[in-house]
Design a protein around this motif. Structure first.
Motif, PDB file in Angstrom:
ATOM      1  N   THR A  37       0.822  -1.216   0.000  1.00 50.53           N
ATOM      2  CA  THR A  37       0.000   0.000   0.000  1.00 50.53           C
ATOM      3  C   THR A  37       0.855   1.265   0.000  1.00 50.53           C
ATOM      4  O   THR A  37       0.323   2.368  -0.095  1.00 50.53           O
ATOM      5  N   CYS A 245      -4.412  -2.795 -15.698  1.00 52.59           N
ATOM      6  CA  CYS A 245      -4.334  -1.985 -14.475  1.00 52.59           C
ATOM      7  C   CYS A 245      -4.751  -0.534 -14.747  1.00 52.59           C
ATOM      8  O   CYS A 245      -5.468   0.080 -13.951  1.00 52.59           O
ATOM      9  N   THR A 249      -8.520   1.321 -13.022  1.00 55.34           N
ATOM     10  CA  THR A 249      -8.216   2.213 -11.896  1.00 55.34           C
ATOM     11  C   THR A 249      -8.464   3.659 -12.328  1.00 55.34           C
ATOM     12  O   THR A 249      -8.671   3.924 -13.510  1.00 55.34           O
ATOM     13  N   THR A 250      -8.408   4.572 -11.361  1.00 56.71           N
ATOM     14  CA  THR A 250      -8.751   5.965 -11.688  1.00 56.71           C
ATOM     15  C   THR A 250      -7.702   6.980 -11.240  1.00 56.71           C
ATOM     16  O   THR A 250      -7.929   8.187 -11.329  1.00 56.71           O
ATOM     17  N   ASN A 251      -6.558   6.521 -10.738  1.00 60.22           N
ATOM     18  CA  ASN A 251      -5.484   7.463 -10.403  1.00 60.22           C
ATOM     19  C   ASN A 251      -4.135   6.740 -10.428  1.00 60.22           C
ATOM     20  O   ASN A 251      -4.082   5.513 -10.535  1.00 60.22           O
ATOM     21  N   SER A 253      -1.701   6.275  -8.114  1.00 59.12           N
ATOM     22  CA  SER A 253      -1.387   5.372  -6.992  1.00 59.12           C
ATOM     23  C   SER A 253      -2.104   4.042  -7.127  1.00 59.12           C
ATOM     24  O   SER A 253      -1.511   2.967  -6.956  1.00 59.12           O
ATOM     25  N   GLU A 254      -3.388   4.128  -7.443  1.00 53.28           N
ATOM     26  CA  GLU A 254      -4.205   2.920  -7.561  1.00 53.28           C
ATOM     27  C   GLU A 254      -3.661   2.019  -8.676  1.00 53.28           C
ATOM     28  O   GLU A 254      -3.572   0.793  -8.516  1.00 53.28           O
ATOM     29  N   LEU A 257      -0.104   0.475  -7.629  1.00 58.45           N
ATOM     30  CA  LEU A 257      -0.243  -0.481  -6.523  1.00 58.45           C
ATOM     31  C   LEU A 257      -0.969  -1.744  -6.997  1.00 58.45           C
ATOM     32  O   LEU A 257      -0.623  -2.857  -6.581  1.00 58.45           O
ATOM     33  N   LYS A 258      -1.945  -1.574  -7.864  1.00 54.49           N
ATOM     34  CA  LYS A 258      -2.637  -2.745  -8.414  1.00 54.49           C
ATOM     35  C   LYS A 258      -1.650  -3.624  -9.183  1.00 54.49           C
ATOM     36  O   LYS A 258      -1.682  -4.853  -9.090  1.00 54.49           O
TER      37      LYS A 258
END
Length: 314
Positions: A37, A245, A249-251, A253-254, A257-258
């Motif tokens: 995370t 990925c 996702t929408t940013n 970081s996401e 990290l995914k």
């Protein structure tokens, strides 16, 4: 908005890479017990937090040469300087090198022509050229499509000469090129599907090779469950995982990290994802504390400025 795409790309790749380094080779199931995370360290390679690997090193070697202009020989020579003289290493040591990449760089050292240094056989389709190719975007973006493909082929072939690796690099660069004009990943995905398919079908490339990219070029990869997405060091797995990925996702970081939490080749999957996520969301979207922990951040910043002064439109 006056975006600094050069910074977006270089930091996008390096931060993703550094997030993945501590858990490289870990199985997805094992990471799931304690998902990544945040930026950590002292895992697989015992490196401090913010340490990036060969993915970023070779990306920076390519960018460094491109900041002075395009020369295939100089790009290949810079890879030699990385492997043997620690040029563009995070902390003065080379700690993670793919076998195909090492062998190809040794060939360059022994004066093999750069575009013939990489292996051309089907078994040599690791992700070692895909992981470093993104800065080439700035050199080829305004060239005709045939030339974009030919130059991507040349630069990939320094370490990976098989057509599958070349198509992966070309697709990735075309996706990035479309993001320069439109940072909506889903509409870019649909556009690239059409354009890349059309180009490849007009070439003499074996249709069986093109068909291997069907999940990207004909399907809607973002509809697939995570169980259908693989994250090994195979070039097609890396490309598919990165696009998946991004589209789920929408940013920034996401997305990265995914990628890391998919397991196995965590640093490369996240580096490849991170480069495009940087283009979509911008450098400012990368968590500041991740950037502050990054090895050689001032050097990366200076490299981005050199690229900008070379390639920015007046």
């Amino acid at each position: 908005m006056n975006r600094n795409f050069y910074k977006d790309v270089l930091f996008g790749v390096a931060v993703g890479d550094a997030l993945g380094v501590p858990v490289e080779f870990k199985l997805r199931e094992d990471i799931a017990k304690k998902p990544v995370t945040d930026m950590t360290g002292f895992g697989t390679y015992g490196q401090p937090p913010g340490t990036w690997s060969d993915d970023s090193s070779l990306t920076f070697c390519l960018a460094d040469v491109l900041a002075d202009g395009y020369s295939l020989q100089k790009i290949a020579d810079s890879f030699v300087n990385w492997l043997y003289n620690e040029q563009w290493t995070a902390r003065g040591e080379v700690f993670d090198v793919g076998m195909a990449t090492r062998v190809a760089i040794e060939r360059v050292l022994h004066k093999v022509r750069p575009d013939l240094a990489g292996e051309f056989d089907e078994s040599s389709n690791g992700n070692g050229s895909l992981m470093r190719i993104l800065p080439l975007l700035f050199y080829i973006k305004d060239k005709p499509v045939k030339e974009r493909f030919a130059i991507a082929k040349e630069v990939s072939s320094i370490t990976h000469g098989h057509v599958r690796s070349v198509i992966a690099c070309f697709y990735y660069l075309e996706f990035a090129r479309s993001l320069l004009a439109n940072n909506d990943p889903e509409s870019v995905y649909q556009k690239v599907k059409t354009e890349v398919s059309s180009f490849l079908e007009g070439t003499t490339i074996n249709p069986d090779e093109i068909a291997l990219f069907d999940r990207l070029l004909k399907g809607d990869i973002y509809m697939l469950p995570v169980t259908e997405i693989q994250s090994s060091g195979y070039v097609l797995h890396t490309l598919e995982a990165a696009i998946w990925c991004l589209l789920t996702t929408t940013n920034y970081s996401e997305a990265v990290l995914k990628s890391v939490n998919l397991g196995l080749d965590t640093d490369t999957t996240a580096a490849v994802t991170g480069g495009l996520a940087g283009l979509i969301y911008g450098f400012e979207s990368i968590p500041e504390h991740w950037v502050l922990m990054l090895a050689r951040k001032n050097d990366i910043d200076a490299l981005a400025e050199r690229l900008a002064s070379k390639y920015k439109r007046n």
